[in-house]
Design a protein around this motif. Structure first.
Motif, PDB file in Angstrom:
ATOM      1  N   PHE A 151      11.992   3.256  -7.208  1.00 19.30           N
ATOM      2  CA  PHE A 151      12.270   1.450  -7.598  1.00 19.30           C
ATOM      3  C   PHE A 151      13.796   2.425  -6.925  1.00 19.30           C
ATOM      4  CE2 PHE A 151       9.153   1.620 -11.069  1.00 19.30           C
ATOM      5  CZ  PHE A 151       9.140   0.851 -11.524  1.00 19.30           C
ATOM      6  N   HIS A 152      14.283   0.536  -7.457  1.00 15.79           N
ATOM      7  CA  HIS A 152      15.906   0.934  -7.243  1.00 15.79           C
ATOM      8  C   HIS A 152      16.637   0.062  -8.329  1.00 15.79           C
ATOM      9  CE1 HIS A 152      16.676   2.925  -2.982  1.00 15.79           C
ATOM     10  NE2 HIS A 152      15.403   1.977  -2.240  1.00 15.79           N
ATOM     11  N   ASN A 153      17.758   0.496  -8.730  1.00 18.00           N
ATOM     12  CA  ASN A 153      18.005  -0.069 -10.831  1.00 18.00           C
ATOM     13  C   ASN A 153      19.129  -0.874 -10.107  1.00 18.00           C
ATOM     14  OD1 ASN A 153      15.482   0.436 -11.955  1.00 18.00           O
ATOM     15  ND2 ASN A 153      16.053   1.587 -12.351  1.00 18.00           N
TER      16      ASN A 153
ATOM     17  N   ALA B  37       1.157  -3.697   9.046  1.00 15.95           N
ATOM     18  CA  ALA B  37       0.900  -2.357   7.614  1.00 15.95           C
ATOM     19  C   ALA B  37       0.415  -3.058   6.236  1.00 15.95           C
ATOM     20  CB  ALA B  37       2.836  -2.338   7.967  1.00 15.95           C
ATOM     21  N   GLU B  38       0.742  -1.717   5.089  1.00 16.33           N
ATOM     22  CA  GLU B  38       0.321  -1.961   4.334  1.00 16.33           C
ATOM     23  C   GLU B  38       1.335  -1.774   3.077  1.00 16.33           C
ATOM     24  OE1 GLU B  38      -2.540   0.763   2.789  1.00 16.33           O
ATOM     25  OE2 GLU B  38      -3.674   0.171   5.158  1.00 16.33           O
ATOM     26  N   PHE B  39       1.568  -3.540   2.472  1.00 16.36           N
ATOM     27  CA  PHE B  39       3.485  -3.334   2.130  1.00 16.36           C
ATOM     28  C   PHE B  39       2.977  -3.405   0.731  1.00 16.36           C
ATOM     29  CE2 PHE B  39       4.826  -5.666   5.953  1.00 16.36           C
ATOM     30  CZ  PHE B  39       6.471  -5.422   5.530  1.00 16.36           C
ATOM     31  N   THR B  40       4.057  -2.878  -0.377  1.00 12.83           N
ATOM     32  CA  THR B  40       3.393  -2.522  -1.710  1.00 12.83           C
ATOM     33  C   THR B  40       4.554  -2.649  -2.755  1.00 12.83           C
ATOM     34  OG1 THR B  40       1.758  -0.351  -1.269  1.00 12.83           O
ATOM     35  CG2 THR B  40       2.731  -0.542  -3.706  1.00 12.83           C
ATOM     36  N   VAL B  41       5.011  -3.424  -3.160  1.00  9.83           N
ATOM     37  CA  VAL B  41       5.491  -3.991  -4.473  1.00  9.83           C
ATOM     38  C   VAL B  41       4.511  -4.367  -6.175  1.00  9.83           C
ATOM     39  CG1 VAL B  41       7.155  -5.606  -5.204  1.00  9.83           C
ATOM     40  CG2 VAL B  41       6.438  -5.826  -2.980  1.00  9.83           C
ATOM     41  N   ASP B  42       5.778  -3.063  -6.395  1.00  5.23           N
ATOM     42  CA  ASP B  42       4.708  -3.666  -8.300  1.00  5.23           C
ATOM     43  C   ASP B  42       3.599  -2.549  -8.515  1.00  5.23           C
ATOM     44  OD1 ASP B  42       7.454  -3.792  -9.353  1.00  5.23           O
ATOM     45  OD2 ASP B  42       7.258  -6.353  -9.749  1.00  5.23           O
ATOM     46  N   GLY B  43       3.121  -1.743  -7.752  1.00  5.94           N
ATOM     47  CA  GLY B  43       1.967  -1.377  -7.194  1.00  5.94           C
ATOM     48  C   GLY B  43       0.262  -2.035  -7.081  1.00  5.94           C
ATOM     49  N   ARG B  44       0.659  -3.278  -6.267  1.00  4.03           N
ATOM     50  CA  ARG B  44       0.443  -4.528  -5.675  1.00  4.03           C
ATOM     51  C   ARG B  44       0.301  -3.594  -3.843  1.00  4.03           C
ATOM     52  NH1 ARG B  44      -2.559  -7.848  -9.230  1.00  4.03           N
ATOM     53  NH2 ARG B  44      -3.852  -8.402  -7.993  1.00  4.03           N
ATOM     54  N   THR B  45      -0.475  -4.111  -2.931  1.00  7.04           N
ATOM     55  CA  THR B  45      -0.867  -3.528  -1.594  1.00  7.04           C
ATOM     56  C   THR B  45      -1.632  -4.735  -1.028  1.00  7.04           C
ATOM     57  OG1 THR B  45      -0.610  -1.394  -2.776  1.00  7.04           O
ATOM     58  CG2 THR B  45      -1.279  -2.395   0.042  1.00  7.04           C
TER      59      THR B  45
ATOM     60  N   ALA C 133       8.943  -8.246   2.750  1.00  7.23           N
ATOM     61  CA  ALA C 133       8.876  -8.516   1.255  1.00  7.23           C
ATOM     62  C   ALA C 133      10.581  -8.104   0.641  1.00  7.23           C
ATOM     63  CB  ALA C 133       7.999  -7.337   1.211  1.00  7.23           C
ATOM     64  N   PRO C 134      10.554  -9.635   0.356  1.00  8.88           N
ATOM     65  CA  PRO C 134      12.063  -9.182  -0.489  1.00  8.88           C
ATOM     66  C   PRO C 134      11.888  -8.379  -1.539  1.00  8.88           C
ATOM     67  CG  PRO C 134      11.578 -11.489  -0.387  1.00  8.88           C
ATOM     68  CD  PRO C 134      10.398 -10.668   0.283  1.00  8.88           C
TER      69      PRO C 134
ATOM     70  N   SER D 214       9.211  -1.484  -8.063  1.00 10.39           N
ATOM     71  CA  SER D 214       8.505  -0.732  -7.332  1.00 10.39           C
ATOM     72  C   SER D 214       8.454  -1.526  -5.876  1.00 10.39           C
ATOM     73  CB  SER D 214       8.066   0.103  -8.033  1.00 10.39           C
ATOM     74  OG  SER D 214       6.556  -0.767  -7.958  1.00 10.39           O
ATOM     75  N   HIS D 215       8.168  -0.254  -4.654  1.00  9.51           N
ATOM     76  CA  HIS D 215       8.118  -0.931  -4.149  1.00  9.51           C
ATOM     77  C   HIS D 215       7.770   0.110  -2.389  1.00  9.51           C
ATOM     78  CE1 HIS D 215      12.235  -0.589  -3.760  1.00  9.51           C
ATOM     79  NE2 HIS D 215      11.963  -0.862  -2.444  1.00  9.51           N
ATOM     80  N   ALA D 216       7.127  -0.003  -1.057  1.00  7.41           N
ATOM     81  CA  ALA D 216       6.490   1.005  -0.694  1.00  7.41           C
ATOM     82  C   ALA D 216       5.998  -0.149   0.459  1.00  7.41           C
ATOM     83  CB  ALA D 216       4.823   2.030  -1.483  1.00  7.41           C
ATOM     84  N   ILE D 217       5.631   1.114   1.596  1.00 10.25           N
ATOM     85  CA  ILE D 217       5.071   0.574   3.496  1.00 10.25           C
ATOM     86  C   ILE D 217       4.375   1.365   3.559  1.00 10.25           C
ATOM     87  CG2 ILE D 217       6.972   0.613   4.458  1.00 10.25           C
ATOM     88  CD1 ILE D 217       5.863  -2.013   5.763  1.00 10.25           C
ATOM     89  N   TYR D 218       3.379   1.734   4.720  1.00 16.47           N
ATOM     90  CA  TYR D 218       2.107   2.932   4.921  1.00 16.47           C
ATOM     91  C   TYR D 218       2.046   1.940   6.303  1.00 16.47           C
ATOM     92  CZ  TYR D 218      -1.330   5.802   5.177  1.00 16.47           C
ATOM     93  OH  TYR D 218      -2.404   6.427   6.070  1.00 16.47           O
ATOM     94  N   ASN D 219       1.763   2.254   7.093  1.00 11.67           N
ATOM     95  CA  ASN D 219       1.791   2.601   8.406  1.00 11.67           C
ATOM     96  C   ASN D 219      -0.298   3.528   8.593  1.00 11.67           C
ATOM     97  OD1 ASN D 219       0.427   1.707  11.079  1.00 11.67           O
ATOM     98  ND2 ASN D 219       2.129   3.092  11.995  1.00 11.67           N
TER      99      ASN D 219
END
Length: 297
Positions: free
Chosen positions: A87-89, A102-110, A119-120, A126-131
């Protein structure tokens, strides 16, 4: 350049460095203010408890602009690497991939997304990315804070490996697709016919991050001279070569360059090459909603 190196360890999961003086890079000549993508300067690291590595450089540091811009990173996400779930608050962020998938995740959905796409992510999401692929993915991360220079992060300890994926993303995305551009003759008083689209509007963001534009200048076309009293911009060269003028200075630009433009600086871009000059423009306002353009003859 020393000012750029000061933020070489910024918020990709490394220790965040601060700007001790806050001196704007605008004091330097235009050619030195332009950030250049250089894989030779990339440093490998892991980010926010990721499963594997990224290799990154700081393309532009926070003192490239006077507004709440914090950084623009240019990276490669290595196979099995990425940015862990966090997260960033106090800031907003956008991950962009320029090729591959790549696999983008925002708020636990990928969702698995193909480049060029971004993806803004608003503050507090919450957010993440995975290759998951067997080759690196070309990557950019842009961060804008609610308060100048104030960064925060809360890691969730989840690299998002092997998670379930939605076939259609349930979060905002930004696609930079040439087919979506529309022709505009004499764009901002320039020559020829440009092709343009606002890819993200101010309503997307909670901070003073105002927009992301997509601009294409064919051979001989230009974006005319103009300035913004309330908005600063970064022009990132997606493809091609050309020329930028800021106030009374002119410089050559190439694929992978990032050009910062401050408040009230008259600027223009010209394609004097045979290939299209394709640009992504990031706009950050001094005050929320303070958007303006003044054409300069």
């Amino acid at each position: 350049m020393s000012a750029r190196i000061l933020l070489s360890a910024i918020a990709i999961g490394l220790t965040v460095a601060s700007e001790p003086s806050g001196t704007l890079l605008a004091l330097e000549p235009l050619a030195q203010r332009i950030g250049h993508t250089d894989p030779g300067k990339y440093r490998r690291s892991r980010s926010h408890d990721s499963a594997g590595d990224m290799a990154c450089e700081t393309l532009l540091p926070g003192n490239a602009l006077s507004t709440n811009f914090f950084f623009m990173h240019r990276c490669q996400v290595m196979p099995g690497g990425g940015v862990g779930h966090h997260f960033h608050n106090q800031c907003e962020e956008m991950f962009i991939i320029f090729d591959g998938e790549a696999e983008f995740t925002v708020d636990g959905r990928t969702s698995a997304l193909k480049g060029t796409i971004g993806a803004p992510v608003r503050m507090g999401h919450s957010h993440a990315i995975y290759n998951p692929a067997d080759k690196p993915v070309e990557f950019m991360n842009i961060n804008v804070t609610a308060v100048k220079g104030k960064y925060d992060a809360f890691n969730l300890g989840d690299p998002r490996v092997g998670v379930a994926k939605d076939p259609v993303p349930v979060f905002m995305t930004m696609r930079l697709d040439r087919n979506l551009l529309r022709p505009i003759p004499g764009y901002r008083g320039g020559q020829g016919t440009a092709r343009y689209r606002r890819a993200l509007s101010p309503e997307v963001f909670l901070t003073n991050w105002s927009y992301v534009d997509h601009l294409l200048l064919p051979e001989g076309a230009s974006e005319g001279r103009h300035r913004h009293t309330g908005v600063e911009e970064i022009y990132y060269v997606l493809n091609g070569d050309g020329e930028v003028s800021v106030e009374r200075e002119t410089a050559r630009i190439h694929k992978g360059d990032a050009v910062p433009v401050l408040l009230n600086q008259t600027h223009s871009f010209r394609n004097n090459e045979s290939r299209d000059l394709e640009l992504m423009i990031v706009g950050i306002a001094a005050e929320k909603g303070a958007l303006d353009t003044v054409e300069v003859k």
